[in-house]
Write a protein that holds these residues in place. Structure first.
Motif, short mmCIF file in Angstrom:
data_model
loop_
_atom_site.label_atom_id
_atom_site.label_comp_id
_atom_site.label_asym_id
_atom_site.label_seq_id
_atom_site.Cartn_x
_atom_site.Cartn_y
_atom_site.Cartn_z
N GLU A 82 30.55 102.89 61.12
CA GLU A 82 31.81 103.62 61.08
C GLU A 82 32.53 103.48 59.75
N ALA A 83 32.40 102.33 59.11
CA ALA A 83 33.18 102.08 57.89
C ALA A 83 32.49 101.03 57.04
N SER A 84 32.94 100.91 55.81
CA SER A 84 32.39 99.90 54.90
C SER A 84 33.48 99.39 53.98
N LEU A 85 33.17 98.28 53.31
CA LEU A 85 34.10 97.65 52.39
C LEU A 85 33.32 97.10 51.21
N VAL A 86 33.74 97.44 50.00
CA VAL A 86 33.11 96.93 48.78
C VAL A 86 33.92 95.75 48.26
N VAL A 87 33.22 94.66 47.96
CA VAL A 87 33.87 93.46 47.42
C VAL A 87 33.15 93.03 46.14
N ALA A 88 33.69 92.01 45.49
CA ALA A 88 33.25 91.68 44.14
C ALA A 88 31.82 91.17 44.05
N ASN A 89 31.38 90.38 45.01
CA ASN A 89 30.00 89.87 44.96
C ASN A 89 29.61 89.34 46.34
N GLY A 90 28.34 88.98 46.47
CA GLY A 90 27.83 88.53 47.76
C GLY A 90 28.44 87.23 48.23
N TYR A 91 28.73 86.34 47.31
CA TYR A 91 29.36 85.07 47.68
C TYR A 91 30.71 85.33 48.34
N MET A 92 31.50 86.19 47.70
CA MET A 92 32.82 86.51 48.26
C MET A 92 32.69 87.25 49.59
N ALA A 93 31.70 88.12 49.70
CA ALA A 93 31.52 88.86 50.95
C ALA A 93 31.25 87.91 52.11
N ASN A 94 30.38 86.95 51.89
CA ASN A 94 30.02 86.03 52.98
C ASN A 94 31.16 85.08 53.33
N ILE B 87 27.96 92.87 61.83
CA ILE B 87 28.39 92.78 60.44
C ILE B 87 27.16 92.90 59.55
N HIS B 88 27.03 94.05 58.88
CA HIS B 88 25.96 94.28 57.90
C HIS B 88 26.51 93.90 56.53
N MET B 89 25.87 92.96 55.87
CA MET B 89 26.30 92.57 54.53
C MET B 89 25.12 92.74 53.57
N GLY B 90 25.41 93.17 52.36
CA GLY B 90 24.37 93.29 51.34
C GLY B 90 24.99 93.26 49.96
N THR B 91 24.13 93.24 48.94
CA THR B 91 24.62 93.14 47.56
C THR B 91 24.12 94.30 46.71
N PHE B 92 24.80 94.51 45.60
CA PHE B 92 24.41 95.51 44.61
C PHE B 92 23.81 94.86 43.36
N SER B 93 23.63 93.55 43.39
CA SER B 93 23.17 92.82 42.20
C SER B 93 21.67 92.62 42.17
N LYS B 94 20.98 93.12 43.17
CA LYS B 94 19.53 92.93 43.25
C LYS B 94 18.83 94.29 43.20
N SER B 95 18.51 94.88 44.34
CA SER B 95 17.81 96.16 44.32
C SER B 95 18.59 97.26 43.62
N PHE B 96 19.93 97.18 43.65
CA PHE B 96 20.74 98.21 43.02
C PHE B 96 20.84 98.02 41.50
N GLY B 97 20.53 96.84 41.02
CA GLY B 97 20.52 96.59 39.58
C GLY B 97 21.88 96.49 38.93
N TYR C 78 26.10 95.10 40.28
CA TYR C 78 26.90 93.95 40.67
C TYR C 78 27.83 94.36 41.80
N GLY C 79 28.15 93.39 42.66
CA GLY C 79 29.06 93.66 43.77
C GLY C 79 28.37 93.48 45.10
N ALA C 80 29.11 93.76 46.19
CA ALA C 80 28.55 93.59 47.54
C ALA C 80 29.29 94.50 48.50
N TYR C 81 28.68 94.67 49.68
CA TYR C 81 29.29 95.52 50.71
C TYR C 81 29.25 94.83 52.06
N ILE C 82 30.17 95.21 52.92
CA ILE C 82 30.16 94.85 54.33
C ILE C 82 30.33 96.16 55.11
#
Length: 389
Positions: A96-108, A228-238, A240-244
Motif C-alpha cells: 500500500e505504501a513505502s518510505l525512503v530513508v537514508a540507509n539500511g542501518y537506519m531503516a532497521n 515489513i519489507h525492508m531493502g537497500t539501494f546501496s547494493k543491487s541499485f548501485g 545509496y539509501g533504503a526503503y520500507i
C-alpha cells in the motif's frame, strides 16, 4: 584504547581504512594505489553503480535541486523526487505504501524500535545483520535469538513467549556473510500460527531475485505474509539509501515514530532521482539477474570442486571459510598481489574460528574473469594450506 588496539592487532583483528577508486568503463574493477584489481568485494550485484542513465539524471537533478536537502523530511527536506519514487516502490513491492530513508542501518533500527518496546519480544536469527541486533537493543523489547535457520528452536521460543503483547519475527532474506537464504515459507507459517509480525531484510536479495527484482519474498510467493519489507539501494541499485514497504498504517506510524527518519537530514534530491532511474533498470533488465546467477554458479562450483568450504548458499555471496584470522589476512593479501580485491572478514562480523574471504559477485564480471580468478584462488589456497593438493 592503545592497549585494546594492541590486543586487536595481536589477534589479527585490527581494521584500517584503505582508499579504493572506481574504474569508469570497467565496473567490475577497482583501483588501490596504482594497481587495478578485479573487484570481488563489492555489493554492486547488477553492475549499475556506473550506469550512464543513472549518472545523467543525478547530474541534472543536482543542477535543478542543489547539493543537499538541508533538513529532515518532516521539516523542509521532503523534496519533489520522493513522492514518485515511493509510489513506484509500493507498486513494485505490491504494498500500500513505502518510505525512503537514508540507509539500511537506519531503516532497521528505526522500524524495529518503532514497532516494539518493553513488554514485547523480537525473534531474531543469530546471524542477522548488526543493524537488526542494534534495533532490538534500542527498542528495549526482549531479544529471543534463535539458532541460524532453526525453525524448531524458533517454535520453542514462540511458545515460551506466546503471552507477550507484541511479537516480531525478523530475518535477513539472504545472510550477508554466508550467502544462504532464510526459510521464508516456514517463517510465514509460524508468523500466522503465533500471531506475530514478520519483517524481512532484503538488502542482499532485492534486485537479485524475483521477475522484476522484487526480492526473495516475491520469488517464493510469500510476500503477502510479510508485514515489513525492508531493502537497500546501496547494493543491487548501485546507489545509496533504503526503503520500507507495507501497509499505509505502518508507513504513517513510522513517519511519526521512527527516530532515524525524524531526526536525520533527508537524502539529497539527486540521490532520490538516481534511485528512481535505478528502480526502472532493476525491473527491466532481467538479463542482469540471469548473468549474475550464471556467474555465481560457475564461481562457486569452481571453488567447491577445488575442495574449499563455501557454505550452503546459492547467492552472489560466496564465503571461502579459512578459520584462522591471520591466515585470512594472508589469503587476502596474496589475492591482491595477483590482481584480485577480496577482503578478509573476521570476528566480530563472523563467529570466532570462521574467518573467511567473502567473495561478492556482480553482473559486471565476465565468465572469463571469474574462471581466471577461481584458478588464482585455487593456487593460493594450495600454497597457504587452505586446501590440500
Amino acid at each position: 584504547m592503545d592497549k585494546e588496539l594492541e590486543l586487536l592487532a595481536g589477534a589479527s583483528l585490527e581494521r584500517s581504512l584503505r582508499v579504493s577508486s572506481p574504474v569508469f568503463g570497467s565496473p567490475g574493477y577497482t583501483v588501490r594505489g596504482d594497481q587495478m584489481l578485479l573487484n570481488l568485494s563489492s555489493n554492486d550485484y547488477l553492475g549499475l553503480a556506473q550506469h550512464p542513465a543513472i549518472i545523467d539524471i543525478m547530474h541534472r537533478t543536482l543542477q535543478s535541486e542543489g547539493a543537499g536537502s538541508g533538513a529532515s523530511r518532516l521539516v523542509t527536506g521532503n523534496r519533489q523526487p520522493y513522492a514518485p519514487l515511493e509510489a513506484a516502490l509500493a507498486a513494485w513491492q505490491n504494498c500500500e505504501a513505502s518510505l525512503v530513508v537514508a540507509n539500511g542501518y537506519m531503516a532497521n533500527i528505526g522500524a524495529i524500535s518503532a514497532l516494539v518496546s518493553r513488554g514485547d519480544v523480537v525473534f531474531s536469527d543469530q546471524l542477522n545483520h548488526a543493524s537488526i541486533v542494534d534495533g532490538i537493543v534500542l527498542s528495549r523489547a526482549d531479544h529471543a535469538r534463535y539458532r541460524h535457520n532453526d525453525m524448531e528452536h524458533l517454535r520453542s521460543l514462540l511458545n515460551k513467549h506466546r503471552d507477550k503483547r507484541r511479537k516480531l519475527i525478523v530475518t535477513d532474506a539472504v545472510f550477508s556473510m554466508d550467502g544462504d537464504q532464510a526459510p521464508l515459507r516456514e517463517l510465514a507459517l509460524l508468523k500466522r500460527e503465533y500471531g506475530a509480525m514478520l519483517m524481512v531484510d532484503e538488502a542482499h536479495s532485492g534486485g537479485v531475485y524475483g521477475k522484476r527484482g522484487e526480492g526473495l519474498c516475491h520469488e517464493l510467493g510469500i510476500q503477502d505474509d510479510v508485514d515489513i519489507h525492508m531493502g537497500t539501494f546501496s547494493k543491487s541499485f548501485g546507489i545509496y539509501g533504503a526503503y520500507i514497504c507495507g501497509s499505509r498504517t505502518l508507513i504513517r506510524w513510522l513517519v511519526n515514530k521512527a527516530r532515524p527518519l525524524i531526526y536525520s537530514t533527508a537524502l539529497p534530491s539527486s540521490i532520490v532521482a538516481g534511485i528512481s532511474k535505478a528502480l526502472a533498470l532493476v525491473q527491466a533488465d532481467h538479463w542482469r539477474r540471469e548473468k549474475l546467477d550464471a556467474g555465481s554458479r560457475l564461481f562457486r562450483d569452481s571453488l567447491r570442486s577445488a575442495g574449499f568450504i563455501t557454505g550452503d548458499g546459492g547467492s552472489p555471496i560466496v564465503p571461502l571459510i579459512v578459520g584462522d584470522n591471520e591466515l585470512a589476512l594472508r589469503f587476502s593479501s596474496a589475492l591482491e598481489e595477483v590482481g584480485i580485491a577480496s577482503v578478509a572478514i573476521r570476528p566480530p562480523t563472523v563467529p570466532a574460528g570462521t574467518a573467511r574471504i567473502r567473495f561478492s559477485l556482480s553482473a559486471a564480471h565476465s565468465e572469463k574473469e571469474l574462471t581466471e580468478a577461481a584458478a588464482h584462488i585455487r593456487i593460493i589456497g594450495h600454497q597457504l594450506g587452505v586446501v590440500s593438493s
